[in-house]
Design a protein around this motif. Structure first.
Motif, short mmCIF file in Angstrom:
data_model
loop_
_atom_site.label_atom_id
_atom_site.label_comp_id
_atom_site.label_asym_id
_atom_site.label_seq_id
_atom_site.Cartn_x
_atom_site.Cartn_y
_atom_site.Cartn_z
N LEU A 4 0.84 -1.20 0.00
CA LEU A 4 0.00 0.00 0.00
C LEU A 4 0.87 1.24 0.00
CD1 LEU A 4 -2.47 -1.17 2.81
CD2 LEU A 4 -2.85 -1.29 0.35
N GLU A 6 0.34 5.52 0.17
CA GLU A 6 -0.56 6.67 0.27
C GLU A 6 -0.01 7.85 -0.53
OE1 GLU A 6 -0.25 4.58 4.34
OE2 GLU A 6 1.12 5.34 2.78
N CYS A 22 -4.86 5.84 -1.78
CA CYS A 22 -4.03 4.70 -1.38
C CYS A 22 -4.04 3.70 -2.52
CB CYS A 22 -4.56 4.08 -0.10
SG CYS A 22 -3.74 2.52 0.35
N TRP A 36 -8.39 3.77 7.05
CA TRP A 36 -7.51 4.92 7.18
C TRP A 36 -7.34 5.20 8.67
CZ3 TRP A 36 -4.78 7.20 3.38
CH2 TRP A 36 -5.21 7.03 2.07
N THR A 78 -7.58 1.00 -5.64
CA THR A 78 -7.28 2.20 -4.90
C THR A 78 -8.42 2.52 -3.94
OG1 THR A 78 -6.02 3.08 -6.78
CG2 THR A 78 -6.73 4.66 -5.10
N CYS A 96 -2.79 4.17 5.37
CA CYS A 96 -3.72 3.28 4.68
C CYS A 96 -3.48 1.87 5.20
CB CYS A 96 -3.46 3.35 3.17
SG CYS A 96 -4.38 2.17 2.17
N GLY A 121 0.51 1.00 4.74
CA GLY A 121 1.36 1.84 3.94
C GLY A 121 2.33 2.61 4.82
#
Length: 130
Positions: A4, A6, A22, A36, A78, A96, A121
């Motif tokens: 992931l 962001e 993301c 999130w 996404t 993310c 992420g």
């Protein structure tokens, strides 16, 4: 494995809007509930919003309800976070996250614990100026 990344963070004035994205790779995310999270300096990572892999179920932290919208485009692999009416409390690193395949949103008492998410992420910084 899901990777992931962001994007979309930056400096935003209080009251204005910002949209985070993301992008996922490694596999399609159409079987992953997503989330999130935000982490402010010296504080724990907290849920902002989450969305299920099926049925479009969403979960929002109380402070962002009515202002933030989480969405996903599985065709583009996404997910997004539209943030309107930004306040000072919105500053922090936004992460993310994704749950293991076919897992529901890890919900407990109206929120979602970061320990229930399996992929993360690196984060993107959002700074709200007043």
């Amino acid at each position: 494995q899901v990777q992931l990344v962001e994007s979309g963070g930056g400096l935003v004035q209080a009251g204005n809007s910002l949209r985070l994205s993301c992008a996922a790779s490694g596999q399609t995310i159409n079987r992953n509930s997503m989330g999130w999270f935000r982490q402010a300096p010296g504080k724990e990572r907290e849920l902002v919003a989450a969305i299920s892999w099926v049925g479009g179920v969403t979960l929002y932290a109380d402070p962002v309800k009515g202002r933030f919208t989480i969405s996903r485009d599985d065709a583009k692999n996404t997910q997004y976070l539209q943030m309107n009416g930004m306040t000072d409390e919105g500053s922090g690193v936004y992460y993310c996250s994704a749950v293991r395949d076919y897992g529901p949103i890890p919900e407990n008492d109206g929120t979602s614990d970061s320990r229930g998410y399996d992929y993360w992420g690196p984060g993107t910084q959002v700074t709200v100026s007043s």
